[in-house]
Scaffold this active site. Sequence first.
Site, short mmCIF file in Angstrom:
data_model
loop_
_atom_site.label_atom_id
_atom_site.label_comp_id
_atom_site.label_asym_id
_atom_site.label_seq_id
_atom_site.Cartn_x
_atom_site.Cartn_y
_atom_site.Cartn_z
N ARG A 267 0.87 -1.18 0.00
CA ARG A 267 0.00 0.00 0.00
C ARG A 267 0.90 1.22 0.00
O ARG A 267 2.13 1.10 0.07
CB ARG A 267 -1.01 0.02 1.15
CG ARG A 267 -0.75 -0.79 2.38
CD ARG A 267 0.46 -0.40 3.16
NE ARG A 267 0.43 1.02 3.48
CZ ARG A 267 1.47 1.77 3.68
NH1 ARG A 267 2.69 1.24 3.63
NH2 ARG A 267 1.37 3.03 3.95
N ARG B 135 -7.90 -0.04 -5.97
CA ARG B 135 -7.88 1.05 -4.98
C ARG B 135 -8.28 2.34 -5.70
O ARG B 135 -7.44 2.95 -6.37
CB ARG B 135 -6.48 1.23 -4.37
CG ARG B 135 -5.92 0.02 -3.63
CD ARG B 135 -6.63 -0.32 -2.31
NE ARG B 135 -6.79 0.80 -1.40
CZ ARG B 135 -5.86 1.25 -0.56
NH1 ARG B 135 -4.66 0.67 -0.52
NH2 ARG B 135 -6.10 2.25 0.25
N GLN C 146 -1.04 1.36 10.30
CA GLN C 146 0.17 1.49 9.50
C GLN C 146 1.22 2.37 10.17
O GLN C 146 2.41 2.20 9.94
CB GLN C 146 -0.16 2.06 8.10
CG GLN C 146 -0.99 1.15 7.23
CD GLN C 146 -2.47 1.50 7.32
OE1 GLN C 146 -2.94 2.02 8.33
NE2 GLN C 146 -3.20 1.22 6.27
N ASP D 19 -2.63 10.75 -0.88
CA ASP D 19 -3.04 9.79 -1.90
C ASP D 19 -3.53 10.48 -3.15
O ASP D 19 -3.43 9.95 -4.25
CB ASP D 19 -4.11 8.85 -1.34
CG ASP D 19 -3.48 7.85 -0.38
OD1 ASP D 19 -3.21 8.23 0.77
OD2 ASP D 19 -3.22 6.71 -0.81
N ASN E 136 -5.93 11.87 2.05
CA ASN E 136 -4.90 11.03 2.66
C ASN E 136 -5.60 10.12 3.65
O ASN E 136 -6.81 10.23 3.88
CB ASN E 136 -3.83 11.91 3.33
CG ASN E 136 -2.61 11.12 3.76
OD1 ASN E 136 -2.09 10.32 2.98
ND2 ASN E 136 -2.15 11.31 4.98
N LYS E 137 -4.85 9.21 4.22
CA LYS E 137 -5.39 8.21 5.15
C LYS E 137 -6.33 8.84 6.17
O LYS E 137 -6.06 9.91 6.71
CB LYS E 137 -4.21 7.55 5.87
CG LYS E 137 -4.58 6.47 6.86
CD LYS E 137 -5.37 5.35 6.23
CE LYS E 137 -4.65 4.74 5.04
NZ LYS E 137 -5.54 3.80 4.27
#
Lengths: 359, 359
Positions: free
Chosen positions: B48, B111, B217, B258, B268-269
């Site tokens: 990822r 994704r 993560q 991202d 983003n996350k």
Amino acid sequence: VRDLIPTIALKKGAVELIDQTLLPAEYKVLRIAKVEALCEAITSLRIRGAPALGIAGAYGLLLGVEEEWRTSGGHYFDENGFVADGFPPAVTADAVRRHLGLVSERLRGTRPTAVNLGWALDRMMDIWRREWPGPAEMLRALHGEARAIFEEDVAMCRAIGRSGAALLKDGDAVLTHCNTGGLATSGYGTALGVVFAAVESGKRIHVYADETRPLLQGARLNAWECVARGIPVSVLCDGASAALMSEKKIACVIVGADRIAANGDTANKIGTFSLALAASRFGVPFYVAAPSSTIDPSIPDGTAIPIEHRSADEVKSFRGVVTVPREAGAYNPAFDVTPRDLIAGFITEQGIVQPPFGG
Amino acid sequence: VRDLIPTIALKKGAVELIDQTLLPAEYKVLRIAKVEALCEAITSLRIRGAPALGIAGAYGLLLGVEEEWRTSGGHYFDENGFVADGFPPAVTADAVRRHLGLVSERLRGTRPTAVNLGWALDRMMDIWRREWPGPAEMLRALHGEARAIFEEDVAMCRAIGRSGAALLKDGDAVLTHCNTGGLATSGYGTALGVVFAAVESGKRIHVYADETRPLLQGARLNAWECVARGIPVSVLCDGASAALMSEKKIACVIVGADRIAANGDTANKIGTFSLALAASRFGVPFYVAAPSSTIDPSIPDGTAIPIEHRSADEVKSFRGVVTVPREAGAYNPAFDVTPRDLIAGFITEQGIVQPPFGG
């Protein structure tokens, strides 16, 4: 669940409590007969939540008397009161007072941030410091005070629910943090009690429960209580609350409190402050629901609230599964302090109130 | 770790990658010989991170050719290039193009939010759509392009590191979110690469790593990379970042991205937005570090960025341990969008840049 969750109860010389660390996988009631075991249960968060800790503190003092002077087979306290006539006649009221003082300090040290624990212990101390004809009268009065702390919490939670329910409309979604229901209190709840009261008045409410790392009280306990009462609930990771509020799904945020300063700054479970910032960004009203005993007028603002830092292991592993390399450290405060400017109001048993809170 | 982490590599007709779901407990390299297995590895987050996914996409196309036309014992691609002379002479360039188109769409769907995946697949498509004397020449060029995507990412990460390192002073503490190091890229990193570059230039930096629920993560991977490089690191729960910043310990926040819209809004996350709000509250500079390929000038602002919602199971259990009652739902977006007004600057291989980003 029809009415109250049996979070903590006094039973025949012992304290019974639901082991909250095992929920939702397992529902288990622990019978605790020693003060040290109760302290372990508090420190390990088998029982937690500021109001529930107040009750645990009061019951823990009675447990201390049982443990010190218990004779085989008998007991002095149960759910009905001080029941034994056989308290050792050689024990003086002063000896009981000295022992209660020691037990009280032991209990007080278990969780430094929760004001209700110290508050309940102080209430009990006010009783035992009075003049009494003998230990039996003192102990009867201490049991009465402990029961009063429990019963008042039940009444307060109901009143908090009534105070807050009017803020919610049929069809609303409410975001919660940590556990603020019956498991955190005498059996009904503070912030989640507001939801219960709204649902009892016929409104349909959807609860979004922050999972509340590291110990997942929202995921495990708030969700369990909602499911038990048939209320639809969705769990989210703590970091997802800003995204959720950006979708404008949330009518309001309601959280509990562990200690509220005179100016309204509020210590609550870690993550509350971030939630308040996100709510502020999206104009979502952010309420604190708590009994007024959570207000500590002796503390002027949040900078003076002591914050408990807990073990790195809570962050570094989960039920034995390692999530962080051994060589790494951890930052693990149990609470944060949400500044008063982010709080729309305080839902208490006396209605929705605003700071400053007088001494 | 001396230099680059071997996050993903092309090896004799297969792709090898570190299974990141097993870290930090286990370090295991997977050998993947089928496109479906690679898609599973991407969907399951065994690999990822936007830049790493771009490389995975390019390598995945080569894998698709191997899988379709591989003959026993031989292979067409390895780390050195297109090496086989035996590509079936009956296969036309158009047949290879058609197959690449199918494989590309399959990979692209794994994704939806990560722009680098589609960007890398588009770069490869630009190659195969050209006129070629035959499949061998086309495949040789495709391998060259895939290697270029890898090599350019290595160079870009180094350049991002150099761009950002000047922002950090000796003794600074930096707060990170998710994994943004070598495991998310070709082996060095974006946001964490800035820290690595500062450390390589002799500065002492302490990393505070958000654990980054639901898949941890930050706890698992950023912490592992810091430990591997001897950099002190402390992990915190996502909800603790406001408390941490309130203690004024943090010099800056650096996160990855991202997808970045033309106006600077940044996907983003999940949890990044909350972090940015806390940073804003405390005046802590909040930077996004990403290769400029993460900028999608075709998207005017964050409202047009597609957000992947992932399985409820990621929230409801942790490595087999149930954390949420079965009857409860979950809200689990993989990303959030941080508005441009909360971002101090974008650390790219071209230096620190500011929106708007032209088409």
